[in-house]
Motif scaffolding. Structure first.
Motif, PDB file in Angstrom:
ATOM      1  N   GLU A  46     -70.897 -61.495 166.885  1.00  0.00           N
ATOM      2  CA  GLU A  46     -72.012 -62.453 166.848  1.00  0.00           C
ATOM      3  C   GLU A  46     -72.861 -62.311 165.579  1.00  0.00           C
ATOM      4  O   GLU A  46     -73.637 -63.203 165.231  1.00  0.00           O
ATOM      5  CB  GLU A  46     -72.890 -62.298 168.089  1.00  0.00           C
ATOM      6  N   LYS A  47     -72.721 -61.172 164.869  1.00  0.00           N
ATOM      7  CA  LYS A  47     -73.482 -60.963 163.633  1.00  0.00           C
ATOM      8  C   LYS A  47     -72.719 -61.412 162.388  1.00  0.00           C
ATOM      9  O   LYS A  47     -73.251 -61.343 161.281  1.00  0.00           O
ATOM     10  CB  LYS A  47     -73.853 -59.487 163.494  1.00  0.00           C
ATOM     11  N   THR A  58     -81.360 -58.740 158.718  1.00  0.00           N
ATOM     12  CA  THR A  58     -82.166 -58.176 157.627  1.00  0.00           C
ATOM     13  C   THR A  58     -82.381 -56.683 157.783  1.00  0.00           C
ATOM     14  O   THR A  58     -83.159 -56.086 157.049  1.00  0.00           O
ATOM     15  CB  THR A  58     -83.527 -58.888 157.569  1.00  0.00           C
ATOM     16  N   THR A  59     -81.730 -56.072 158.761  1.00  0.00           N
ATOM     17  CA  THR A  59     -81.915 -54.643 158.975  1.00  0.00           C
ATOM     18  C   THR A  59     -81.290 -53.864 157.827  1.00  0.00           C
ATOM     19  O   THR A  59     -80.459 -54.375 157.058  1.00  0.00           O
ATOM     20  CB  THR A  59     -81.273 -54.196 160.293  1.00  0.00           C
ATOM     21  N   GLU A  60     -81.694 -52.607 157.721  1.00  0.00           N
ATOM     22  CA  GLU A  60     -81.159 -51.750 156.657  1.00  0.00           C
ATOM     23  C   GLU A  60     -79.659 -51.566 156.808  1.00  0.00           C
ATOM     24  O   GLU A  60     -78.925 -51.520 155.813  1.00  0.00           O
ATOM     25  CB  GLU A  60     -81.875 -50.391 156.717  1.00  0.00           C
ATOM     26  N   GLU A  61     -79.207 -51.483 158.036  1.00  0.00           N
ATOM     27  CA  GLU A  61     -77.769 -51.319 158.299  1.00  0.00           C
ATOM     28  C   GLU A  61     -76.993 -52.537 157.802  1.00  0.00           C
ATOM     29  O   GLU A  61     -75.931 -52.414 157.192  1.00  0.00           O
ATOM     30  CB  GLU A  61     -77.538 -51.123 159.792  1.00  0.00           C
ATOM     31  N   VAL A  62     -77.535 -53.741 158.073  1.00  0.00           N
ATOM     32  CA  VAL A  62     -76.892 -54.984 157.627  1.00  0.00           C
ATOM     33  C   VAL A  62     -76.873 -55.049 156.105  1.00  0.00           C
ATOM     34  O   VAL A  62     -75.862 -55.419 155.497  1.00  0.00           O
ATOM     35  CB  VAL A  62     -77.610 -56.206 158.222  1.00  0.00           C
TER      36      VAL A  62
END
Length: 416
Positions: A46-47, A58-62
């Motif tokens: 879904e991402k 927008t997370t750091e992981e992304v």
């Protein structure tokens, strides 16, 4: 050909793991060829933004994951540019292997020789003669022995061959192997063919022979004079084996056939020509070129002499030809018995046909070239140069005769 590369990232949703994550694959496409491989990263379906080939969010992981995708793309493009600038073959599989550090093992000199010689072996009696394979096997052996002598190794990578390697190889052949200049050049020529094969197959980038010139020295080829031919023909020989060898040698003197062609000569090679006489029509074993030779009376008589010989009939051959080694050994014995000091070998008969039997009797160079099966008349012109020496010798005899006559008085009278 358009070698442009297309890079896209694909999510393999059907491979979801126990955490609900799917692996990301990169797809490379070049000239309608495609390959895919995992980049060892996964993400929740879904991402994934399939239209852009990136992860949503927008997370750091992304951010780290998208940055990694960019790095992968840049590395692939860099490998592509490197191969393009080096004028290398480019395929998706090659780009993939380069990305993972998997490079094709460099070919070695011996491997290249073996590849060539194996192909040659399978073409024996089709495109090549057995003697050609022997020559290339010998060239390979000399090359291996040279590498051991010079570099103390049994093999080397092709990329290590340079101008110095070739010149040192020439030095080795002449000094250690005691080869004369022309023999050395022939082995170097064999080696050069291997190099051309490597360049054609893109195993080697540069031609190490660019600044090296192969040059053969002109060798005066011996031949028998008319008198020497007659001495051999008239000589009473004490054994049947010497008589057989003498007959076959004389046959070659009057046909110009090389050893291999005289040995394979059969009734199918004798045809009736347009002039109503018998001709030999045969493809030369060495070059596969056609030889067309009118059968002279001496040669025809020798064929008839062995018409009922069991050694010929069992092999469907016209002449009982022994091995080349035995023929040459017996010819030396015949030369001794005849008091002829020349180094008589079977191949000398071919030279004798070209000079004493044909050119000396005003047969044209073009006709001699066709009978010998030469690919070019330039190959035949060497025999004409030999005859120039004969002309010189004849003129010296004439000068000596003229000197015995008081020509000066005759010239003086003519001048007055």
């Amino acid at each position: 050909m358009n070698n442009s590369m297309h890079i896209s990232f694909q999510l393999k949703k059907f491979r979801t793991d126990e955490k609900g994550l799917s692996p990301i694959f990169v797809r490379l496409t070049i000239n309608h060829q495609r390959t895919e491989f995992s980049i060892k990263r996964s993400v929740a379906p879904e991402k994934w933004l399939s239209s852009a080939g990136i992860v949503k969010g927008t997370t750091e992981e992304v951010k780290n994951l998208n940055s990694y995708l960019t790095t992968v793309r840049l590395k692939l493009q860099e490998h592509y540019r490197t191969l393009l600038e080096a004028n290398k073959t480019i395929t998706p599989e090659i780009i993939k292997n380069t990305y993972f550090g998997v490079t094709e093992k460099s070919k070695t000199i011996v491997e290249a020789f073996q590849y060539h010689n194996e192909q040659l072996r399978q073409l024996i009696n089709k495109d090549f003669s057995p003697a050609t394979l022997v020559r290339y096997n010998t060239a390979c052996r000399h090359t291996k022995e040279f590498m051991q002598w010079k570099y103390q190794v049994s093999d080397m990578e092709l990329k290590q061959i340079n101008h110095q390697f070739i010149t040192e190889f020439e030095f080795y052949l002449k000094t250690v192997r005691k080869c004369d200049h022309n023999t050395t050049m022939k082995y170097i020529t064999n080696f050069k063919k291997i190099i051309r094969l490597c360049i054609a197959n893109e195993w080697l980038d540069k031609n190490p022979f660019v600044n090296y010139k192969i040059s053969l020295r002109e060798v005066e080829r011996e031949f028998l004079s008319e008198e020497e031919l007659q001495i051999i023909a008239d000589k009473q020989l004490h054994t049947e084996r010497l008589e057989n060898v003498r007959d076959i040698f004389l046959f070659s003197c009057f046909t110009g056939l090389a050893y291999a062609d005289a040995k394979k000569l059969s009734s199918q090679h004798i045809i009736m020509g347009m002039d109503g006489d018998k001709w030999i029509k045969i493809n030369r074993t060495k070059t596969d070129t056609r030889s067309s030779i009118p059968l002279l009376p001496t040669a025809e008589a020798i064929i008839e002499r062995y018409a009922d010989d069991p050694r010929c009939s069992v092999n469907n051959r016209l002449l009982p030809v022994l091995s080349n080694q035995k023929m040459n050994a017996y010819l030396k014995e015949i030369a001794d018995l005849c008091g002829i000091k020349k180094n008589i070998t079977f191949h000398l008969a071919r030279h004798t046909f070209a000079t004493t039997v044909t050119l000396s009797n005003n047969v044209s160079l073009e006709s001699v070239s066709k009978m010998l099966g030469h690919k070019s008349i330039k190959m035949t012109q060497h025999y004409a140069k030999i005859l120039d020496r004969k002309v010189s010798d004849d003129m010296k005899i004439l000068k000596n005769k003229l000197n015995k006559i008081n020509m000066s008085k005759q010239v003086y009278k003519l001048a007055k």
